[in-house]
Design an enzyme around this catalytic site. Structure first.
Site, mmCIF file in Angstrom:
data_model
loop_
_atom_site.group_PDB
_atom_site.id
_atom_site.type_symbol
_atom_site.label_atom_id
_atom_site.label_comp_id
_atom_site.label_asym_id
_atom_site.label_seq_id
_atom_site.Cartn_x
_atom_site.Cartn_y
_atom_site.Cartn_z
ATOM 1 N N HIS A 52 0.850 -1.197 0.000
ATOM 2 C CA HIS A 52 0.000 0.000 0.000
ATOM 3 C C HIS A 52 0.878 1.236 0.000
ATOM 4 C CE1 HIS A 52 0.761 -0.491 4.316
ATOM 5 N NE2 HIS A 52 0.228 0.703 4.549
ATOM 6 N N HIS A 54 1.493 3.946 1.895
ATOM 7 C CA HIS A 54 2.075 4.708 3.012
ATOM 8 C C HIS A 54 3.601 4.766 2.927
ATOM 9 C CE1 HIS A 54 -1.776 4.144 5.620
ATOM 10 N NE2 HIS A 54 -1.866 5.185 4.808
ATOM 11 N N ASP A 56 6.004 4.635 5.064
ATOM 12 C CA ASP A 56 6.853 3.680 5.784
ATOM 13 C C ASP A 56 6.908 2.327 5.068
ATOM 14 O OD1 ASP A 56 4.082 3.447 6.737
ATOM 15 O OD2 ASP A 56 4.822 2.004 8.198
ATOM 16 N N HIS A 57 6.223 2.219 3.920
ATOM 17 C CA HIS A 57 6.262 1.001 3.108
ATOM 18 C C HIS A 57 6.860 1.245 1.718
ATOM 19 C CE1 HIS A 57 3.511 -1.230 5.927
ATOM 20 N NE2 HIS A 57 3.383 0.023 6.326
ATOM 21 N N HIS A 108 -7.423 -0.779 5.635
ATOM 22 C CA HIS A 108 -6.393 0.154 6.132
ATOM 23 C C HIS A 108 -6.227 1.282 5.120
ATOM 24 C CE1 HIS A 108 -2.748 1.506 8.131
ATOM 25 N NE2 HIS A 108 -2.045 1.332 7.038
ATOM 26 N N ASP A 130 -0.219 -3.783 6.341
ATOM 27 C CA ASP A 130 -0.861 -3.269 7.552
ATOM 28 C C ASP A 130 -2.327 -3.697 7.628
ATOM 29 O OD1 ASP A 130 1.528 -2.037 8.101
ATOM 30 O OD2 ASP A 130 0.812 0.008 7.766
ATOM 31 N N HIS A 168 4.579 -4.711 10.845
ATOM 32 C CA HIS A 168 4.942 -4.015 12.089
ATOM 33 C C HIS A 168 5.031 -4.993 13.254
ATOM 34 C CE1 HIS A 168 4.540 0.220 10.777
ATOM 35 N NE2 HIS A 168 3.601 -0.253 9.964
#
Ligand code: ZN
Ligand code: FE
Length: 255
Positions: A52, A54, A56-57, A108, A130, A168
Site C-alpha cells: 500500500h 504509506h 513507511d512502506h 487500512h 498493515d 509491524h
C-alpha cells in the site's frame, strides 16, 4: 528459501526472501537496511513487492530500484512510485520463480493488496502489510469496517500453516488489548507469555501463522459469542457481525 524480517524505523519489518543468491523484499520503507542486508549476504535484489501507499512502506523503493534494477510490483488502485507493475485481485506473479497470488484487501487503505506465496517444500507465506497484525489489525484510514472484516475473513481462509508476515512489530500491544477482550482464552494467555519472552530477547514475534491468529486474534473472532459479548459491554447495540467488528475496532482505537 530463507525468510528474514529486516527491522526498519521503530517497529517496521521489511520482509526478505532469498535463496542465497537472489532476493525479493516487501514494503521497503527505507533502502539503507535492505542495501546492508543485500551486501552482507552477497544477494541480488530482483523484486520489490509493495502492499500500500504509506511512506513507511514505499520510502526506499526509488533508491532500491535505481541501485539494483529490481522489478517493482504494487497495488493498481493507489498512488505509487513509478515505474512499477500494477496488480489487482487474483493476479499472479512469479518473482524468484515463486508463485504469488494477489488479494485485494481494502480497509487500512482503499487499494491495499496482500501477497499469498507458495514455496516448494515449505509452508506458504502471506505478506499482508498493515491489514492483519498478530493479535490485531490495521487502523481504518480509508476503508469501512465492512471492507476490513471482509478482507480479514479472506486472509483467515488461507491454509492454517501459512506464515503471516506483518509489516509491524505491534504484537505485545495488540495482545494487551486481546486479553481485555478475551480474558479466558488460554491460547491467548500462552501466546502472550511466548511473545513477551521473545521481545525480552529483542527477537521478532513474527511470522505468526493463520492457525495461531484464528485462535488468538479478536479481529478474526468477532463471529464468536465470547468476543461479541465483550464488545457489547462497550457497545450494547452492536449485534450484526459488521457492527461488532466496527465497535471492536473503535474500542481498540481508544484502548
Ligand atoms: Zn500503513
Ligand atoms: Fe505501516
Amino acid at each position: 528459501m530463507k525468510l528474514i524480517p529486516i527491522p526498519a524505523f521503530d517497529d517496521n519489518y521489511i520482509w526478505m526472501l532469498h535463496d542465497g543468491r537472489r532476493a525479493l523484499v516487501v514494503d521497503p520503507g527505507d533502502a539503507d537496511p535492505v542495501l546492508a542486508a543485500l551486501q552482507q549476504g552477497g544477494l541480488a535484489l530482483e523484486a520489490i513487492l509493495v502492499t500500500h501507499h504509506h511512506g513507511d512502506h514505499t520510502g526506499g523503493v526509488d533508491t532500491l530500484r535505481r541501485s539494483t534494477g529490481a522489478q517493482v510490483y504494487g497495488p493498481a488502485l493507489e498512488r505509487m512510485p513509478e515505474p512499477l507493475q500494477r496488480l489487482g485481485d487474483g493476479d499472479v506473479i512469479w518473482p524468484l520463480g515463486l508463485r504469488f497470488e494477489v488479494l485485494l484487501v481494502p480497509g487500512h487503505t482503499a487499494g491495499h493488496i496482500a501477497y499469498a506465496g507458495q514455496l516448494p517444500g515449505q509452508d506458504p507465506v502471506l505478506f499482508c502489510g498493515d491489514t492483519l497484525f498478530s493479535a490485531g489489525c490495521g487502523r481504518l484510514f480509508e476503508g469501512t469496517p465492512a471492507q476490513m472484516l471482509a478482507s480479514l475473513t479472506r486472509l483467515a481462509a488461507l491454509p492454517e500453516a501459512t506464515r503471516v508476515c506483518c509489516a509491524h512489530e505491534y504484537t505485545l500491544g495488540s495482545l494487551r488489548f486481546a486479553r481485555a477482550v478475551e480474558p479466558d482464552n488460554a491460547e491467548l494467555r500462552a501466546y502472550q507469555a511466548r511473545a513477551k519472552a521473545l521481545r525480552d530477547q529483542h527477537l521478532p514475534t513474527l511470522p505468526s501463522t493463520i492457525g495461531l491468529e484464528k485462535a488468538v486474534n479478536p479481529f478474526l473472532r468477532t463471529h464468536l459469542p465470547a468476543v461479541a459479548l465483550a464488545v457489547q459491554q462497550t457497545a450494547p447495540d452492536a449485534r450484526d457481525p459488521v457492527s461488532v467488528f466496527a465497535a471492536l475496532r473503535t474500542w481498540k482505537d481508544q484502548f
